[in-house]
Design a protein around this motif. Structure first.
Motif, mmCIF file in Angstrom:
data_model
loop_
_atom_site.group_PDB
_atom_site.id
_atom_site.type_symbol
_atom_site.label_atom_id
_atom_site.label_comp_id
_atom_site.label_asym_id
_atom_site.label_seq_id
_atom_site.Cartn_x
_atom_site.Cartn_y
_atom_site.Cartn_z
ATOM 1 N N ALA A 85 0.834 -1.208 0.000
ATOM 2 C CA ALA A 85 0.000 0.000 0.000
ATOM 3 C C ALA A 85 0.864 1.252 0.000
ATOM 4 O O ALA A 85 0.563 2.231 -0.703
ATOM 5 N N LYS A 86 1.944 1.241 0.773
ATOM 6 C CA LYS A 86 2.860 2.386 0.807
ATOM 7 C C LYS A 86 3.500 2.613 -0.565
ATOM 8 O O LYS A 86 3.568 3.750 -1.058
ATOM 9 N N ALA A 87 3.925 1.518 -1.196
ATOM 10 C CA ALA A 87 4.548 1.632 -2.514
ATOM 11 C C ALA A 87 3.551 2.147 -3.546
ATOM 12 O O ALA A 87 3.900 2.963 -4.411
ATOM 13 N N GLN A 88 2.315 1.690 -3.458
ATOM 14 C CA GLN A 88 1.287 2.145 -4.390
ATOM 15 C C GLN A 88 1.035 3.642 -4.229
ATOM 16 O O GLN A 88 0.883 4.369 -5.218
ATOM 17 N N ALA A 91 3.630 5.673 -5.720
ATOM 18 C CA ALA A 91 3.534 5.652 -7.180
ATOM 19 C C ALA A 91 2.309 6.392 -7.682
ATOM 20 O O ALA A 91 2.039 6.407 -8.889
ATOM 21 N N GLY A 92 1.554 7.010 -6.756
ATOM 22 C CA GLY A 92 0.378 7.773 -7.142
ATOM 23 C C GLY A 92 -0.826 6.936 -7.483
ATOM 24 O O GLY A 92 -1.720 7.386 -8.210
ATOM 25 N N MET A 93 -0.892 5.697 -6.932
ATOM 26 C CA MET A 93 -1.989 4.799 -7.280
ATOM 27 C C MET A 93 -2.691 4.208 -6.057
ATOM 28 O O MET A 93 -3.604 3.414 -6.203
ATOM 29 N N GLY A 94 -2.271 4.583 -4.874
ATOM 30 C CA GLY A 94 -2.785 3.925 -3.683
ATOM 31 C C GLY A 94 -4.062 4.542 -3.155
ATOM 32 O O GLY A 94 -4.657 5.441 -3.749
ATOM 33 N N LEU A 95 -4.487 4.019 -2.001
ATOM 34 C CA LEU A 95 -5.714 4.462 -1.354
ATOM 35 C C LEU A 95 -5.376 5.402 -0.207
ATOM 36 O O LEU A 95 -4.559 5.063 0.660
ATOM 37 N N ARG A 96 -5.981 6.597 -0.217
ATOM 38 C CA ARG A 96 -5.800 7.546 0.883
ATOM 39 C C ARG A 96 -7.151 8.210 1.147
ATOM 40 O O ARG A 96 -7.444 9.293 0.663
ATOM 41 N N THR A 97 -7.960 7.529 1.943
ATOM 42 C CA THR A 97 -9.288 8.022 2.260
ATOM 43 C C THR A 97 -9.236 8.902 3.500
ATOM 44 O O THR A 97 -8.171 9.116 4.093
ATOM 45 N N LEU A 98 -10.401 9.375 3.929
ATOM 46 C CA LEU A 98 -10.477 10.173 5.154
ATOM 47 C C LEU A 98 -9.899 9.435 6.344
ATOM 48 O O LEU A 98 -9.327 10.053 7.249
ATOM 49 N N MET A 201 -4.939 -6.094 -4.295
ATOM 50 C CA MET A 201 -4.756 -4.713 -4.730
ATOM 51 C C MET A 201 -5.439 -4.462 -6.066
ATOM 52 O O MET A 201 -5.838 -3.327 -6.372
ATOM 53 N N ALA A 202 -5.620 -5.521 -6.857
ATOM 54 C CA ALA A 202 -6.313 -5.379 -8.142
ATOM 55 C C ALA A 202 -7.742 -4.896 -7.949
ATOM 56 O O ALA A 202 -8.305 -4.221 -8.821
ATOM 57 N N VAL A 203 -8.342 -5.222 -6.809
ATOM 58 C CA VAL A 203 -9.691 -4.736 -6.497
ATOM 59 C C VAL A 203 -9.682 -3.210 -6.438
ATOM 60 O O VAL A 203 -10.549 -2.532 -7.002
ATOM 61 N N LEU A 204 -8.682 -2.681 -5.766
ATOM 62 C CA LEU A 204 -8.562 -1.224 -5.641
ATOM 63 C C LEU A 204 -8.354 -0.571 -7.000
ATOM 64 O O LEU A 204 -8.938 0.476 -7.294
ATOM 65 N N LEU A 205 -7.557 -1.197 -7.844
ATOM 66 C CA LEU A 205 -7.320 -0.640 -9.171
ATOM 67 C C LEU A 205 -8.601 -0.632 -10.000
ATOM 68 O O LEU A 205 -8.829 0.280 -10.807
ATOM 69 N N ASP A 206 -9.457 -1.644 -9.809
ATOM 70 C CA ASP A 206 -10.755 -1.657 -10.490
ATOM 71 C C ASP A 206 -11.621 -0.491 -10.025
ATOM 72 O O ASP A 206 -12.299 0.166 -10.828
ATOM 73 N N PHE A 207 -11.631 -0.259 -8.704
ATOM 74 C CA PHE A 207 -12.344 0.901 -8.162
ATOM 75 C C PHE A 207 -11.826 2.188 -8.814
ATOM 76 O O PHE A 207 -12.595 3.041 -9.263
ATOM 77 N N PHE A 208 -10.503 2.334 -8.821
ATOM 78 C CA PHE A 208 -9.904 3.561 -9.333
ATOM 79 C C PHE A 208 -10.227 3.767 -10.814
ATOM 80 O O PHE A 208 -10.468 4.887 -11.254
ATOM 81 N N SER A 209 -10.208 2.695 -11.579
ATOM 82 C CA SER A 209 -10.528 2.803 -13.000
ATOM 83 C C SER A 209 -11.939 3.335 -13.198
ATOM 84 O O SER A 209 -12.169 4.245 -14.008
#
Length: 416
Positions: A85-88, A91-98, A201-209
């Motif tokens: 998660a830190k690496a993502q 790289a500008g692709m990770g999750l940073r919610t409230l 992590m692929a789940v998160l990438l699907d969300f982001f897409s």
């Protein structure tokens, strides 16, 4: 100062399967509250942390949000998942919610969506929520006399509400539900997409897409919905970053319905298992407000958050070093014998009810009023029409260390 001690009972907090076994979980938490309320947990593949199980201590930590920070470890995950998660993020692709943010940035980002959950907005939304509650109770009648209440009703009602608030098309609701299950159910054999952090992590990438396309659409053609408010939100005059925008959608779309699903289904099970309390609520609908709070306490959909000490400090006399993490066990605080009279008794009239299911302090749940309203509407519609109800099979809880509750609740019933 007290000497830190290892306690095998605390290892249940780093065992997702323990949350699928109420008796095992609560036996361990009772022990910790009584004998080791600040317990060191070193249970690979998780990094070590301090388990905080008393209501008073959790509230004190939540109040000290300049000392105990959400970053960099806002919830419990494996060391490998933490590193990925830190690496993502880097790289500008990770999750940073409230839930990942600290003030002052947290406060500014939270303000973007806050107006959509204030009392006036809830009053404006109530007619629609009441209509949807009736729709789903009618559906329950039509598919009876048996159903899986979780998959047929408890998931779909709050999902429809939050997706409508965001302004998403109905044909996408199922996709949002599946992605939410995969994200929160990463430790559950029925829900998880894969076994490695990379697969999950692929789940998160699907969300982001999905949400990247939504952001572009709402920025080009703003509409009167929460999705547009997020897409066009600014902090200090600048648009939200791509990560923060997509993350905002993710937390609203996922937590905005899944936690309410857990409270609704957990609340119904509690009523089934306590028929005297169900009858009491039927006889006195004026208790619905306190009954909803008790259902939320009883089910505790969000099991924990974590905080990291910004400086050396102590909790209940136990030294916590700068950089060490504390695990706020809300599921334990909500059964704390020092706070709740007979905490293992389900009481629809419980008052006061100082549960911590919505958190406390600056991170108090943004959607708490919406969840309360949805539950009130559904049970206000359901109970007067319910002639009989019983279990039609064993309830099943999800394996999780974060958000979860019932994943199956087979019931047999008669509805007017």
């Amino acid at each position: 100062m007290s000497t830190p001690t290892m306690d095998d009972a605390a290892k249940v907090l780093a065992d997702p399967t323990a949350y699928a076994d109420d008796q095992r979980l609560h036996a361990a938490l009772r022990h910790l509250r009584a004998h080791n309320p600040v317990a060191l947990v070193d249970n690979p593949p998780y990094r070590p942390f301090w388990a905080i199980t008393k209501h008073e201590d959790i509230m004190a930590i939540e109040r000290a949000n300049d000392l105990f920070l959400s970053e960099p470890r806002p919830l419990l995950s494996t060391a490998q998942a933490d590193d990925l998660a830190k690496a993502q993020l880097e790289a500008g692709m990770g999750l940073r919610t409230l839930i990942h943010m600290d003030d002052p940035h947290h406060r500014k980002v939270r303000a973007i969506g806050a107006d959509w959950f204030r009392p006036k907005a809830m009053r404006d939304l109530k007619v629609r929520v009441d209509e949807l509650a009736k729709r789903y109770v009618d559906r329950m009648r039509d598919i009876g006399p048996e159903c899986d209440f979780v998959t047929e009703i408890a998931v779909n009602f709050p999902l429809y509400v939050i997706m409508s608030l965001l302004g998403l098309p109905e044909e996408d609701f199922g996709r949002m539900h599946s992605l939410t299950q995969e994200m929160f159910g990463g430790d559950d054999d029925e829900y998880k997409r894969g076994t490695t952090p990379e697969e999950q992590m692929a789940v998160l990438l699907d969300f982001f897409s999905y949400f990247s396309a939504l952001t572009a659409s709402r920025r080009a053609n703003p509409t009167d919905d929460l999705a547009s408010a997020i897409a066009n939100g600014t902090v200090d005059g600048e648009p939200l970053s791509d990560v923060d925008t997509a993350s905002y959608y993710v937390i609203v779309a996922s937590a905005g319905h899944d936690t309410t699903k857990d409270a609704i289904s957990g609340g119904l099970l509690a009523l089934i298992e306590n028929p005297g309390e169900m009858q009491r609520l039927k006889d006195d609908p004026g208790l619905m407000g306190t009954a909803v709070e008790e259902m939320i306490r009883w089910s505790t959909p969000v099991k924990e958050f974590m905080r990291t000490a910004a400086e050396d400090t102590t909790v209940r006399g136990v030294p916590i070093a700068k950089g060490e993490s504390v695990y706020l066990a809300y599921v334990s605080a909500n059964r704390d014998e020092d706070i709740f009279d007979e905490p293992f008794r389900f009481d629809v009239g419980r008052d006061p009810n100082k549960h911590l299911s919505f958190g406390y302090g600056v991170h108090f749940c943004l959607g708490a009023a919406l969840a309360r309203m949805e539950m009130n509407s559904l049970f206000t519609e359901l109970l007067p029409r319910l002639e009989s109800i019983e279990l039609a099979g064993p309830p099943e809880l999800s394996a999780t260390t974060f958000v979860g509750g019932l994943k199956h609740l087979p019931i047999r019933y008669q509805l007017r």
